[in-house]
Write a protein that holds these residues in place. Sequence first.
Motif, PDB file in Angstrom:
ATOM      1  N   ASN A  10      -7.543   3.812   5.701  1.00 33.21           N
ATOM      2  CA  ASN A  10      -7.984   3.472   4.345  1.00 33.21           C
ATOM      3  C   ASN A  10      -9.243   4.249   3.954  1.00 33.21           C
ATOM      4  O   ASN A  10      -9.412   4.618   2.780  1.00 33.21           O
ATOM      5  N   THR A  28      -0.235   1.633   5.377  1.00 37.82           N
ATOM      6  CA  THR A  28      -1.438   1.890   6.179  1.00 37.82           C
ATOM      7  C   THR A  28      -1.216   1.661   7.670  1.00 37.82           C
ATOM      8  O   THR A  28      -1.579   2.505   8.503  1.00 37.82           O
ATOM      9  N   GLY A  57       0.768  -1.235   0.000  1.00 39.88           N
ATOM     10  CA  GLY A  57       0.000   0.000   0.000  1.00 39.88           C
ATOM     11  C   GLY A  57       0.794   1.276   0.000  1.00 39.88           C
ATOM     12  O   GLY A  57       0.221   2.369   0.077  1.00 39.88           O
ATOM     13  N   ARG A  72      -2.167   5.779  -4.650  1.00 39.04           N
ATOM     14  CA  ARG A  72      -1.499   6.689  -3.713  1.00 39.04           C
ATOM     15  C   ARG A  72      -0.466   7.545  -4.434  1.00 39.04           C
ATOM     16  O   ARG A  72      -0.312   8.731  -4.132  1.00 39.04           O
ATOM     17  N   GLN A 115      -8.212   0.614   9.224  1.00 33.55           N
ATOM     18  CA  GLN A 115      -9.472   0.765   8.498  1.00 33.55           C
ATOM     19  C   GLN A 115      -9.832   2.243   8.340  1.00 33.55           C
ATOM     20  O   GLN A 115     -10.291   2.676   7.282  1.00 33.55           O
ATOM     21  N   LYS A 162      -9.514   6.636   0.689  1.00 32.68           N
ATOM     22  CA  LYS A 162     -10.569   6.528  -0.313  1.00 32.68           C
ATOM     23  C   LYS A 162     -11.227   7.886  -0.564  1.00 32.68           C
ATOM     24  O   LYS A 162     -11.558   8.231  -1.703  1.00 32.68           O
TER      25      LYS A 162
END
Length: 259
Positions: free
Chosen positions: A231, A216, A163, A246, A228, A235
Amino acid sequence: MPDNASPPPGEQGTGRPGYPPPGVCAPAAPLWPGFLTGQEDSPVRVLLVEDDEFMRRVIAQELLSDLRIQLEGQAGSLRDGRRLLATHEFDVLMVDLRLGDGTGFDLIQEAREHHRAGEIIVISALEDESHVLRAFELGATGYLLKDAWLQSFAQAVLQVVNGGAAITPRLARRLLSRLSYRPPGALPPAEPLQREATLTARECEILRFVARGHVTEEIGNKLGISGQTVNAHIKNIYKKLHVHSRAQAVSYAAYTGLI
């Protein structure tokens, strides 16, 4: 136990099983947690397309020395690169922009069309802004300079599959300077595309961490929030900036002086 006998392992100097002797530090915890992508029993699959034979060998040797990475195939031309894309599954494509029979931009576009889940890292001697921005706009998630010393090709692979965005430190410094500094009273650069580009303070903070290459879990730990939640913020950033990765978000924000 006889006077001249050595205590069993783990009991030397303490008499407590599993503890090191006085003055000796306990073994460090594994540096690569099991929850991250890229483990010895499930390595990251990489395709390498580089027309400079010496450079290709240097990169390949570094990747092959890391058991978390599996080099699935190598190519030295656009034609052979296309053959690799057609015959191999991969997690990361590493590609030069200058290929003897074409440009790496073509390969990036084809990889994005047919392997949407794959990550793409550009390896190039070109560091002008137009090439960097175009690579990110096409869907690259990393941009490494061939002549940079402070970088690791293997680490870049592991960053993007978890990520992050892999950018040569020299380029990252340039992006960060544009993200973080604006003379008093100066207006942001003219916006070439109309986008809803208003980010919250937390979104700007997270975007700066992304620009530094943090994944993350790291961002969540630094900010005291869950992965969470991180993220979810990312978004929202994608939606507001109309981007899909990203690296694109960082590139766009730096280009426009958004934050």
